[in-house]
Motif scaffolding. Structure first.
Motif, PDB file in Angstrom:
ATOM      1  N   ALA A  95       0.809  -1.223   0.000  1.00 27.15           N
ATOM      2  CA  ALA A  95       0.000   0.000   0.000  1.00 27.15           C
ATOM      3  C   ALA A  95       0.846   1.279   0.000  1.00 27.15           C
ATOM      4  CB  ALA A  95      -0.979  -0.008   1.168  1.00 27.15           C
ATOM      5  N   ALA A  98       2.146   1.953  -3.455  1.00 25.45           N
ATOM      6  CA  ALA A  98       1.128   2.278  -4.455  1.00 25.45           C
ATOM      7  C   ALA A  98       0.517   3.663  -4.227  1.00 25.45           C
ATOM      8  CB  ALA A  98       0.026   1.222  -4.441  1.00 25.45           C
ATOM      9  N   MET A  99       0.539   4.122  -2.979  1.00 29.73           N
ATOM     10  CA  MET A  99      -0.069   5.414  -2.641  1.00 29.73           C
ATOM     11  C   MET A  99       1.031   6.411  -2.290  1.00 29.73           C
ATOM     12  SD  MET A  99      -3.138   4.040  -0.188  1.00 29.73           S
ATOM     13  CE  MET A  99      -3.409   5.639   0.466  1.00 29.73           C
ATOM     14  N   VAL A 101       1.235   9.498  -0.840  1.00 29.78           N
ATOM     15  CA  VAL A 101       0.531  10.534  -0.084  1.00 29.78           C
ATOM     16  C   VAL A 101       1.539  11.587   0.358  1.00 29.78           C
ATOM     17  CG1 VAL A 101      -0.893  10.990   1.945  1.00 29.78           C
ATOM     18  CG2 VAL A 101      -1.146   8.838   0.701  1.00 29.78           C
ATOM     19  N   ARG A 107       6.598  13.404   1.390  1.00 27.28           N
ATOM     20  CA  ARG A 107       5.908  12.120   1.323  1.00 27.28           C
ATOM     21  C   ARG A 107       5.715  11.559   2.730  1.00 27.28           C
ATOM     22  NH1 ARG A 107       6.916   7.420  -3.058  1.00 27.28           N
ATOM     23  NH2 ARG A 107       5.264   6.075  -2.330  1.00 27.28           N
ATOM     24  N   ILE A 113       1.032   4.742   6.425  1.00 29.91           N
ATOM     25  CA  ILE A 113       0.028   4.220   5.492  1.00 29.91           C
ATOM     26  C   ILE A 113      -0.308   2.775   5.817  1.00 29.91           C
ATOM     27  CG2 ILE A 113      -0.439   3.700   3.076  1.00 29.91           C
ATOM     28  CD1 ILE A 113       1.319   6.132   2.378  1.00 29.91           C
ATOM     29  N   SER A 114       0.711   1.966   6.113  1.00 31.36           N
ATOM     30  CA  SER A 114       0.455   0.543   6.355  1.00 31.36           C
ATOM     31  C   SER A 114      -0.053   0.264   7.766  1.00 31.36           C
ATOM     32  CB  SER A 114       1.706  -0.288   6.068  1.00 31.36           C
ATOM     33  OG  SER A 114       2.772   0.101   6.888  1.00 31.36           O
TER      34      SER A 114
END
Length: 135
Positions: A95, A98-99, A101, A107, A113-114
């Motif tokens: 994830a 792929a993202m 953010v 970043r 995120i995970s």
């Protein structure tokens, strides 16, 4: 005037082993993640069949459960369980890649995120375990 032949020259193609994916750990994880989708589909199919059995009454559900007590079905479900967990873990780890953010022009760290995925997984798993084991 150029001349054309019926069989144009082919470029050289090196032979690739059928087991090319065993050469590196990343390739092995990729192939195992792809194979794991078959076991995820198996779990979905079993769940749908169980729900259908519930909809058709206690006798139909009992017949389905009796079929799932077969040692072969138990072994398949255990293997499927490990592949589904592997699939979830690798998916959650992908994830952040792929993202992309960004906050404040920077970043967001991958753990930001995970980690929510893992926390949600733990909370939902605890809730399901509580529902199933309380009685």
């Amino acid at each position: 005037m150029p001349t054309f032949t019926a069989y144009p020259a082919q470029g050289y193609r090196a032979r690739v082993s059928t087991y090319w994916w065993l050469g590196r750990r990343a390739y092995l994880k990729f192939i195992l993640r792809e194979i794991s989708s078959v076991f995820v589909a198996w779990f979905v199919l079993v769940t749908v069949v169980q729900i259908r059995g519930l909809a058709h009454g206690p006798d139909a559900y009992a017949r389905i459960q009796h079929r799932l007590e077969n040692p072969l079905a138990i072994a398949l479900n255990l293997i499927s369980f490990f592949f589904v967990v592997f699939h979830a873990i690798t998916w959650f780890n992908l994830a952040p890649k792929a993202m992309a953010v960004r906050m404040g022009g920077k970043r967001v760290p991958a753990i930001m995120i995970s980690a929510p995925n893992y926390i949600a997984w733990a909370v939902v798993s605890a809730a399901v375990a509580w529902l199933l084991l309380r009685g």
